[in-house]
Structure formats: structure tokens, C-alpha cells
Design an enzyme around this catalytic site. Sequence first.
Site, PDB file in Angstrom:
ATOM      1  CG  MET A   1       4.791  -1.402   1.881  1.00  0.00           C
ATOM      2  SD  MET A   1       5.194  -0.357   3.286  1.00  0.00           S
ATOM      3  CE  MET A   1       6.629   0.552   2.703  1.00  0.00           C
TER       4      MET A   1
ATOM      5  CG  HIS B   1       6.100  -1.682   8.497  1.00  0.00           C
ATOM      6  ND1 HIS B   1       6.555  -0.769   7.566  1.00  0.00           N
ATOM      7  CD2 HIS B   1       5.818  -2.822   7.808  1.00  0.00           C
ATOM      8  CE1 HIS B   1       6.553  -1.341   6.365  1.00  0.00           C
ATOM      9  NE2 HIS B   1       6.129  -2.576   6.485  1.00  0.00           N
TER      10      HIS B   1
ATOM     11  CG  ASP C   1       9.807   1.471   9.219  1.00  0.00           C
ATOM     12  OD1 ASP C   1       8.786   0.915   8.792  1.00  0.00           O
ATOM     13  OD2 ASP C   1      10.043   2.687   9.074  1.00  0.00           O
TER      14      ASP C   1
ATOM     15  CG  HIS D   1       5.554   3.570  10.836  1.00  0.00           C
ATOM     16  ND1 HIS D   1       4.598   2.612  10.597  1.00  0.00           N
ATOM     17  CD2 HIS D   1       6.575   3.287   9.983  1.00  0.00           C
ATOM     18  CE1 HIS D   1       5.009   1.795   9.634  1.00  0.00           C
ATOM     19  NE2 HIS D   1       6.213   2.177   9.251  1.00  0.00           N
TER      20      HIS D   1
ATOM     21  CG  ASP E   1       5.502   3.147   5.444  1.00  0.00           C
ATOM     22  OD1 ASP E   1       6.178   4.194   5.414  1.00  0.00           O
ATOM     23  OD2 ASP E   1       5.869   2.105   6.043  1.00  0.00           O
TER      24      ASP E   1
ATOM     25  CG  MET F   1       9.263  -3.924   6.271  1.00  0.00           C
ATOM     26  SD  MET F   1      10.082  -2.359   5.997  1.00  0.00           S
ATOM     27  CE  MET F   1      10.010  -1.707   7.645  1.00  0.00           C
TER      28      MET F   1
ATOM     29  CB  SER G   1       8.330   6.660   9.528  1.00  0.00           C
ATOM     30  OG  SER G   1       9.190   5.542   9.516  1.00  0.00           O
TER      31      SER G   1
ATOM     32  CG  MET H   1      13.870  -2.658   8.060  1.00  0.00           C
ATOM     33  SD  MET H   1      14.798  -1.533   7.029  1.00  0.00           S
ATOM     34  CE  MET H   1      13.703  -0.111   7.021  1.00  0.00           C
TER      35      MET H   1
HETATM   36  C1  DX5 Z   1      10.264   1.986   4.379  1.00  0.00           C
HETATM   37  C2  DX5 Z   1       9.610   2.122   5.719  1.00  0.00           C
HETATM   38  C3  DX5 Z   1       8.994   3.444   5.944  1.00  0.00           C
HETATM   39  C4  DX5 Z   1       9.970   4.597   5.912  1.00  0.00           C
HETATM   40  C5  DX5 Z   1       9.287   5.666   5.126  1.00  0.00           C
HETATM   41  O1  DX5 Z   1      10.621   0.679   4.185  1.00  0.00           O
HETATM   42  O2  DX5 Z   1       8.607   1.135   5.874  1.00  0.00           O
HETATM   43  O3  DX5 Z   1       8.227   3.492   7.134  1.00  0.00           O
HETATM   44  O4  DX5 Z   1      10.346   5.100   7.152  1.00  0.00           O
HETATM   45  O5  DX5 Z   1      10.145   6.721   4.950  1.00  0.00           O
HETATM   46  P1  DX5 Z   1       9.808   7.911   3.985  1.00  0.00           P
HETATM   47  O6  DX5 Z   1       8.534   8.526   4.477  1.00  0.00           O
HETATM   48  O7  DX5 Z   1      10.994   8.805   4.110  1.00  0.00           O
HETATM   49  O8  DX5 Z   1       9.651   7.334   2.596  1.00  0.00           O
HETATM   50 ZN    ZN Z   2       7.250   1.421   7.583  1.00  0.00          ZN
END
Ligand code: DX5
Ligand code: ZN
Length: 221
Positions: free
Chosen positions: A137, A66, A35, A33, A175, A68, A9, A37
Site C-alpha cells: 500500500m 483486495h 476493494d 481491482h 495501490d 481490507m 480500481s 472494506m
Molecule cells: C484504498 C484502496 C485503493 C483505492 C486507490 O484503500 O485500496 O484501491 O481505490 O485509489 P486511488 O488510486 O485514487 O488512490
Molecule cells: Zn485497493
Amino acid sequence: MLEIKVFPSLLSADLLNMEGSINLVKDLADALHIDIMDGHFVPNLSYGPSLVKALRKKYDLPLNVHLMVEKPENFVDMFIEAGATHLGFHIEATYHPQRLIKYIRDSKVRPFITLNPATPLHTIEYLLEEIDLILLMTVNPGYGGQEFLPFCLKKIKTLREIVIRENIYLDIMVDGGIDLNTAPLVVENGANILISGNGIFKAQNPREVILKMKSLKYGRV
Ligand code: DX5
Ligand code: ZN
């Protein structure tokens, strides 16, 4: 035998030297991956489609995006155009998930649905014929480096049991808080794709972590 895949990630990569972080893992990673947000669905902001576009231009790796975000239907086009390989949204964030799955698939991108830790599996019961990739998650989304929530193991196990019972194809991604301590637990319960941020990029030897994760076997710790 389930082959275990690892998606590092990028949220935990070195932001000012993302290339360096990616180069460290790119030959071992099965995908990257990314993220996204929006500050509404989760209490944090990250990056947008321009990062996906830049990564697509430079790397051959699949890009696992991903979302969010609230109302993901308003955002999917920009990530499809940017070059996402897999595009996932949260079941909690939209009213018409089946329509969105179909839209993404018709755009030749592999769709996936994500469930927050407290969201029950029955929310996707009737979608399992429509999808072959689910993200469970294992922390509340929004930040890297949070602690793994052990109650999620039961959900992973139940979903894997459904997959076996119904004889369907489904990749189960996890994740949040996945590192060398928690990876054996999620794999033992039936996850086959491990997403990991801090567990990889904050480790002393990120490559060794990925190799160890990939050597795990379903049904055996
Ligand atoms: C959290 C993200 C993850 C994040 C995980 O909201 O969706 O992808 O990067 O990070 P770690 O592996 O450090 O928990
Ligand atoms: Zn993620």
C-alpha cells in the site's frame, strides 16, 4: 525486462454507471481491482461478493480482490465462490497468514498479501516462498484519492532487490495515489503492477493514462 501491468480500481469508477467506466478501460486493463472494506480494519465501507459475482458473469477480465477486513479467513469463501481471480488480505489482519494463503491457493485462486505503508517487510520474509504476488500500500487504506506516501518507495526498492537477489518470481503491486506523476517513481523502484483509481477514472483521458503507465520501464524513468 519487467512488463508493467495496470489494474484500474473500481472504487473511483462511476458508481451509478459502473458498466460505462469499465467499458472505457476493459480492453487496456490487465485486471479489475475491487476493494472490500468492513468498517473495522478500515474506517469505511464499500461493497461485497455480489459485485464480484456480477462482474464475473459479465466480463472475462481477471478480478483482483483486495480484502481490507479484519479476520479475512471469515470472508474468503464468499469471494472465492463469487469468482475472484486473485484474492488478497492484509498481513496485519490475521494470525495465520500461511494457512490462509494455502487455503486460497488450494481453492484455485491466486492469493496475495497486502502490507500497510508502515508495516515492515520482515513480516513477510518467511512467506516469500509461499506467494508470488504482494501488494504494497502506498496510502493508508480506506479511501480513494489520497496522496501517495513517498516513504513507501524505499520498501518497494528493498523488495525488488530481494526478488533479484533470491532469484524468485514475485509480482509487486502498489495501490494508493498512483497517477502519471507517481507511476514512474514506483516503477523505477521495482513495482510491476500499478493499481490506480482516481489516477485513471478522474483523468480527462483514462485510456491515455493506462497506455502511458504501461509504457514505463523498470530501471528508467
Ligand atoms: C484504498 C484502496 C485503493 C483505492 C486507490 O484503500 O485500496 O484501491 O481505490 O485509489 P486511488 O488510486 O485514487 O488512490
Ligand atoms: Zn485497493
